[in-house]
Design a protein around this motif. Structure first.
Motif, PDB file in Angstrom:
ATOM      1  N   LYS A 106      13.278 130.899 -30.386  1.00 14.70           N
ATOM      2  CA  LYS A 106      12.299 130.588 -29.474  1.00 14.70           C
ATOM      3  C   LYS A 106      12.178 130.624 -27.992  1.00 14.70           C
ATOM      4  O   LYS A 106      11.314 130.934 -27.143  1.00 14.70           O
ATOM      5  N   LEU A 107      13.241 130.706 -27.609  1.00 18.08           N
ATOM      6  CA  LEU A 107      13.878 130.757 -26.193  1.00 18.08           C
ATOM      7  C   LEU A 107      13.623 132.290 -25.613  1.00 18.08           C
ATOM      8  O   LEU A 107      13.498 132.512 -24.679  1.00 18.08           O
ATOM      9  N   TYR A 108      14.193 133.154 -26.717  1.00 22.08           N
ATOM     10  CA  TYR A 108      14.372 134.622 -26.333  1.00 22.08           C
ATOM     11  C   TYR A 108      13.106 135.587 -26.587  1.00 22.08           C
ATOM     12  O   TYR A 108      13.078 136.695 -26.362  1.00 22.08           O
ATOM     13  N   CYS A 109      12.106 134.842 -27.390  1.00 22.65           N
ATOM     14  CA  CYS A 109      11.013 135.603 -28.125  1.00 22.65           C
ATOM     15  C   CYS A 109       9.598 134.872 -27.724  1.00 22.65           C
ATOM     16  O   CYS A 109       9.521 133.575 -28.047  1.00 22.65           O
ATOM     17  N   ALA A 164       5.351 135.086 -32.137  1.00 21.79           N
ATOM     18  CA  ALA A 164       5.912 134.322 -33.387  1.00 21.79           C
ATOM     19  C   ALA A 164       6.505 135.743 -34.192  1.00 21.79           C
ATOM     20  O   ALA A 164       7.468 135.342 -34.920  1.00 21.79           O
ATOM     21  N   ASP A 165       5.910 136.840 -34.104  1.00 21.94           N
ATOM     22  CA  ASP A 165       6.620 137.869 -34.951  1.00 21.94           C
ATOM     23  C   ASP A 165       7.658 138.573 -34.482  1.00 21.94           C
ATOM     24  O   ASP A 165       8.604 138.762 -35.175  1.00 21.94           O
ATOM     25  N   ASP A 166       7.935 138.342 -33.103  1.00 23.38           N
ATOM     26  CA  ASP A 166       9.279 138.763 -32.547  1.00 23.38           C
ATOM     27  C   ASP A 166      10.175 137.923 -32.691  1.00 23.38           C
ATOM     28  O   ASP A 166      11.236 138.216 -33.111  1.00 23.38           O
ATOM     29  N   ARG A 167       9.828 136.471 -32.808  1.00 21.63           N
ATOM     30  CA  ARG A 167      10.869 135.357 -33.242  1.00 21.63           C
ATOM     31  C   ARG A 167      11.271 135.673 -34.567  1.00 21.63           C
ATOM     32  O   ARG A 167      12.387 135.364 -34.803  1.00 21.63           O
ATOM     33  N   THR A 179       0.718 144.919 -23.144  1.00 21.87           N
ATOM     34  CA  THR A 179       0.570 143.816 -24.049  1.00 21.87           C
ATOM     35  C   THR A 179       0.334 142.377 -23.350  1.00 21.87           C
ATOM     36  O   THR A 179       0.562 142.240 -22.130  1.00 21.87           O
ATOM     37  N   ASN A 180      -0.240 141.612 -24.038  1.00 17.89           N
ATOM     38  CA  ASN A 180      -0.609 140.284 -23.492  1.00 17.89           C
ATOM     39  C   ASN A 180       0.904 139.511 -23.829  1.00 17.89           C
ATOM     40  O   ASN A 180       1.257 138.929 -24.803  1.00 17.89           O
ATOM     41  N   LEU A 181       1.422 138.965 -22.544  1.00 19.81           N
ATOM     42  CA  LEU A 181       2.891 138.382 -22.410  1.00 19.81           C
ATOM     43  C   LEU A 181       2.607 137.038 -22.179  1.00 19.81           C
ATOM     44  O   LEU A 181       2.261 136.676 -21.120  1.00 19.81           O
ATOM     45  N   PRO A 182       2.518 136.157 -23.370  1.00 25.88           N
ATOM     46  CA  PRO A 182       2.338 134.495 -22.751  1.00 25.88           C
ATOM     47  C   PRO A 182       3.563 134.113 -22.368  1.00 25.88           C
ATOM     48  O   PRO A 182       4.524 134.618 -22.116  1.00 25.88           O
ATOM     49  N   ASP A 183       3.453 132.902 -21.803  1.00 32.03           N
ATOM     50  CA  ASP A 183       4.818 132.210 -21.357  1.00 32.03           C
ATOM     51  C   ASP A 183       5.645 131.998 -22.580  1.00 32.03           C
ATOM     52  O   ASP A 183       5.253 132.161 -23.591  1.00 32.03           O
ATOM     53  N   LEU A 184       6.986 131.509 -22.104  1.00 32.62           N
ATOM     54  CA  LEU A 184       7.883 131.436 -23.225  1.00 32.62           C
ATOM     55  C   LEU A 184       7.239 130.593 -24.318  1.00 32.62           C
ATOM     56  O   LEU A 184       6.163 130.089 -24.343  1.00 32.62           O
ATOM     57  N   ALA A 185       7.827 130.754 -25.465  1.00 35.95           N
ATOM     58  CA  ALA A 185       7.293 130.400 -26.654  1.00 35.95           C
ATOM     59  C   ALA A 185       6.631 128.838 -26.511  1.00 35.95           C
ATOM     60  O   ALA A 185       7.053 128.106 -25.647  1.00 35.95           O
TER      61      ALA A 185
END
Length: 144
Positions: free
Chosen positions: A3-6, A9-12, A66-72
């Motif tokens: 959760k901290l590094y991705c 959700a798919d990347d996590r 890509t759309n980069l949201p804030d941390l998880a």
């Protein structure tokens, strides 16, 4: 850790699967004299940092597309939702190593365990932890 590094959700899920795979591959080299939790964290942290480095090495055009949201995403509701969202945004601005310190701290690991996981001395953990906490305080005051 995922959760901290991705952020996605798919990347996590991909990171989680890669961590499990690397744990499976590394198990024959596990030294029984070390705590299993320390070994697990060390492998997982190394995989997470390697994955993050690999993802950030993509060409800048790919990353901007890509759309980069804030941390998880933190919990959507509850009395502390806004505070948690601010904390997540501050953590997002930390380096990968600083994020590791935060993660281990939030997991209530002792300085001895953190030192074993990160391969540094306990005194170095204390110094770095203090610096990370100061950096988070500064980031949080700028986000408010």
């Amino acid at each position: 850790m995922c959760k901290l590094y991705c952020q996605d959700a798919d990347d996590r899920q991909d990171l989680y699967q890669e961590i499990v795979l690397q744990l499976w591959r590394a198990y024959p080299r596990y030294e029984p004299h070390a705590k299993i939790s320390t070994w697990l964290y060390r492998v997982a942290l190394n995989v997470a940092i390697s994955d993050l480095r690999q993802r950030t090495r993509k060409p800048i055009a790919d990353r901007l597309g890509t759309n980069l949201p804030d941390l998880a995403l933190p919990p959507d509701s509850g009395p502390d939702a806004d505070d948690l969202a601010q904390l997540y945004r501050a953590i997002e601005r930390l380096s990968e190593v600083e994020k590791a310190f935060v993660l281990l701290y939030l997991e209530e690991r002792t300085y001895e365990e953190i030192a074993d996981i990160l391969g540094i001395t306990q005194n170095n953990v204390r110094v770095k932890m203090h610096r990370v906490q100061e950096k988070l305080r500064q980031l949080l005051t700028h986000l408010v």
